[in-house]
Design a protein around this motif. Structure first.
Motif, PDB file in Angstrom:
ATOM      1  N   LYS A  29       1.014  -1.185   0.011  1.00 33.42           N
ATOM      2  CA  LYS A  29       0.054  -0.015   0.059  1.00 33.42           C
ATOM      3  C   LYS A  29       0.877   1.333   0.030  1.00 33.42           C
ATOM      4  N   LYS A  30       2.016   1.069   0.784  1.00 34.41           N
ATOM      5  CA  LYS A  30       2.967   2.309   0.746  1.00 34.41           C
ATOM      6  C   LYS A  30       3.218   2.632  -0.655  1.00 34.41           C
ATOM      7  N   CYS A  31       4.095   1.618  -1.245  1.00 40.26           N
ATOM      8  CA  CYS A  31       4.607   1.831  -2.665  1.00 40.26           C
ATOM      9  C   CYS A  31       3.387   2.146  -3.483  1.00 40.26           C
ATOM     10  N   ARG A  32       1.980   1.581  -3.415  1.00 38.70           N
ATOM     11  CA  ARG A  32       1.207   2.189  -4.317  1.00 38.70           C
ATOM     12  C   ARG A  32       1.017   3.721  -4.415  1.00 38.70           C
ATOM     13  N   MET A  33       1.188   4.163  -2.874  1.00 36.44           N
ATOM     14  CA  MET A  33       0.910   5.620  -2.763  1.00 36.44           C
ATOM     15  C   MET A  33       2.062   6.425  -3.335  1.00 36.44           C
ATOM     16  N   TRP A  34       3.336   5.986  -3.322  1.00 40.70           N
ATOM     17  CA  TRP A  34       4.357   6.521  -3.763  1.00 40.70           C
ATOM     18  C   TRP A  34       4.157   6.370  -5.463  1.00 40.70           C
ATOM     19  N   ALA A  35       3.743   5.425  -5.927  1.00 43.38           N
ATOM     20  CA  ALA A  35       3.419   5.004  -7.637  1.00 43.38           C
ATOM     21  C   ALA A  35       2.487   6.055  -7.986  1.00 43.38           C
ATOM     22  N   GLU A  36       1.566   6.250  -7.328  1.00 41.22           N
ATOM     23  CA  GLU A  36       0.622   7.219  -7.834  1.00 41.22           C
ATOM     24  C   GLU A  36       1.137   8.633  -8.110  1.00 41.22           C
ATOM     25  N   GLU A  37       2.041   9.219  -6.862  1.00 44.41           N
ATOM     26  CA  GLU A  37       2.579  10.377  -6.986  1.00 44.41           C
ATOM     27  C   GLU A  37       3.480  10.380  -8.210  1.00 44.41           C
ATOM     28  N   GLU A  38       4.197   9.241  -8.255  1.00 40.07           N
ATOM     29  CA  GLU A  38       5.271   9.081  -9.578  1.00 40.07           C
ATOM     30  C   GLU A  38       4.473   9.056 -11.094  1.00 40.07           C
ATOM     31  N   GLY A  39       3.466   8.660 -10.873  1.00 42.09           N
ATOM     32  CA  GLY A  39       2.589   8.652 -12.124  1.00 42.09           C
ATOM     33  C   GLY A  39       2.112  10.037 -12.450  1.00 42.09           C
TER      34      GLY A  39
END
Ligand code: 5AD
Ligand code: SF4
Length: 483
Positions: A29-39
């Protein structure tokens, strides 16, 4: 199906849980939040390129890895360049290692052009300390290195890498627990590989697997059966039970259950149609298992029984723990109970000390058994295995010449076996559109042989009757039956 809600519901405001799989849900879940920002920063969806080498075990691990990355937000692409590059490596033979270094050489420039790119290396090759040293020294742009025992930790490793910005190396020498209940995708909706055990205790003297995959550990039968029932309810018709040595399944369980018993339980799952398994060691193939194969109607008429060499002397040096005669007697026993069985095997050519007479013994077994197909390998010296230190390594030109002779022999036998089946009607699981001709579909018989026939893609995933109209040596052309 895995319930992704479990990850969405994870509280990520505090510290990461210490128990698995909850700990991994937290990092996913933590990585998913980071990936959203990165996207958002890149203005597009993040992409993933996966390259999987080696055996079915690696293919299965890759499905688990892809599921985690997909939850995080990466979309898989066919391209070799993407925001996340994952190499799931094999080290059984040396040429696979060389290929990996070649790819990494190419990635160096790619990463210069796309510095946000993340490169992760995992799989058997990473369990070798010399490989990790070499990557650290010559390919410092790699972001993550992990091994075969902690595949389930990908999200945690990625999160650590994102936070530190450095190369993260996490290799375990031995497996700890078998972590269940993690996401996984499936390449095909109608067939699936299911791990039943991990590791190998056999220490064949040429083989690096016991060093990189660790000791034998079996999954609990209830976990395996729960997974297969779920798959079958989801439309999976064929399962492949996977393990380095499935015939010794169950020895490490608290409540022991052997492979024959497991097979009988899997056979009871109503929606399932076909059961396959890989790989069997001849020394552990019991009469009880042969009986179970004969009685379980869903078990396919195929047995992969690696011979490796037909010479009793070489088999002893290989630490295979059977003789040529033991093997031939076992084949007789199998054929006696399972007259329709298709046998396939693995052969290593050029094991240290292999003489012309030894090689003739291998040819002799091949002629006697008459395998449907043979996977033949040139012996590859793997550092750290007992065979690597043996004297009398066979000269390359001699090995090459024997290898060619072996191929000629195998081809003529396979052709004869396929020719004999022409005209028969067989049940075929239709798997995909033919790569070369989109008017054909490709499927597999119970024997595992491949057949191509004209049909529309609507039949993909179905088990249909097909008339084998023509033999092409290793495969068939066929006609779909309408009844
Ligand atoms: N060299 C060549 N072939 C090997 N295999 C395993 N180790 C080696 C090696 N060092 C082959 C064996 C095994 C298959 C998966 O790979 O035949 O059954
Ligand atoms: Fe390697 Fe032998 Fe184990 Fe197969 S049984 S993985 S060849 S050590």
């Amino acid at each position: 199906m895995f319930d992704y809600q479990k990850i969405d519901d994870t509280d990520i405001t505090g510290e990461a849980p210490v128990t698995e799989p909850e700990r991994q849900y937290y990092f996913m879940k933590k990585c998913r939040m980071w990936a959203e920002e990165e996207g958002k920063r890149l203005g597009r969806r993040l992409t993933l390129s996966m390259q999987t080498m080696g055996c079915q075990m690696n293919a299965r691990d890759s499905e688990k890895l892809e599921a985690v990355l997909s939850y995080i937000g990466y979309g898989t692409v066919e391209d070799t360049v993407a925001d996340f590059i994952l190499y799931n490596t094999c080290t059984v033979r040396e040429n696979a290692n060389l290929k990996v270094y070649g790819r990494l050489g190419y990635m160096k420039n790619q990463k210069k052009k796309n510095p946000q790119m993340k490169i992760a290396m995992c799989g058997c090759m990473m369990q070798e300390p010399t490989v990790v040293e070499k990557i650290k020294k010559s390919y410092p742009f790699v972001d993550m290195i992990f091994g075969t025992h902690n595949v389930y930790k990908l999200a945690e490793i990625l999160f650590t890498q994102i936070q530190s910005g450095r190369m993260v190396i996490d290799i375990w020498q031995e497996a700890k627990e078998v972590v269940e209940d993690l996401p996984s995708i499936r390449k095909y909706p109608f067939k699936a590989g299911v791990n039943i055990m991990y590791g190998c205790n056999n220490f064949c003297s040429y083989c690096i697997v016991p060093y990189v995959r660790g000791r034998e550990r079996s999954r609990k039968p209830e976990e395996i059966l729960r997974e297969i029932r779920g798959l079958a309810e989801d439309g999976v018709k064929e399962v492949m039970l996977l393990g380095q040595n499935v015939n010794s399944y169950g020895k490490t369980l608290e409540v022991p259950m052997n492979f024959a018993e497991l097979l009988r339980e899997v056979n009871k799952i109503p929606e399932l149609r076909r059961i396959r398994f890989m790989t069997s060691h001849p020394k552990d193939l019991s009469e009880e298992l042969i009986q179970a194969m004969a009685e379980c109607d869903k078990v396919c008429t195929h047995l992969h029984l690696p011979l490796q060499s037909g010479s009793t002397g070489i088999l002893k040096k290989m630490n295979r723990r059977y003789t040529k005669d033991d093997y031939l007697a076992l084949v007789d026993q199998v054929r006696d109970k399972l007259p329709d069985i298709s046998l396939t095997t693995d052969i290593i050519v050029g094991f240290p000390g292999e003489t012309e007479e030894d090689f003739e013994e291998t040819l002799d077994v091949i002629r006697k058994v008459r395998y449907d197909s043979v996977y033949s390998f040139i012996y590859s010296r793997r550092t750290g295995t007992p065979a690597a230190a043996m004297e009398d390594q066979v000269p390359e030109d001699v090995v090459k010449q024997r290898f060619d002779r072996l191929l000629t022999e195998i081809q003529s036998i396979s052709r004869e076996i396929t020719d004999r089946k022409v005209g028969k009607i067989e049940e075929v699981l239709i798997e995909e559109i033919n790569d070369h001709d989109p008017s054909l579909i490709t499927g597999r018989l119970s024997s595992n042989a491949v057949v191509h026939c004209p049909a529309s893609e609507d039949c993909i995933g179905e088990i249909r009757r097909v008339k084998l109209t023509e033999s092409k040596g290793f495969y068939f052309m066929g006609e779909l039956q309408t009844d």
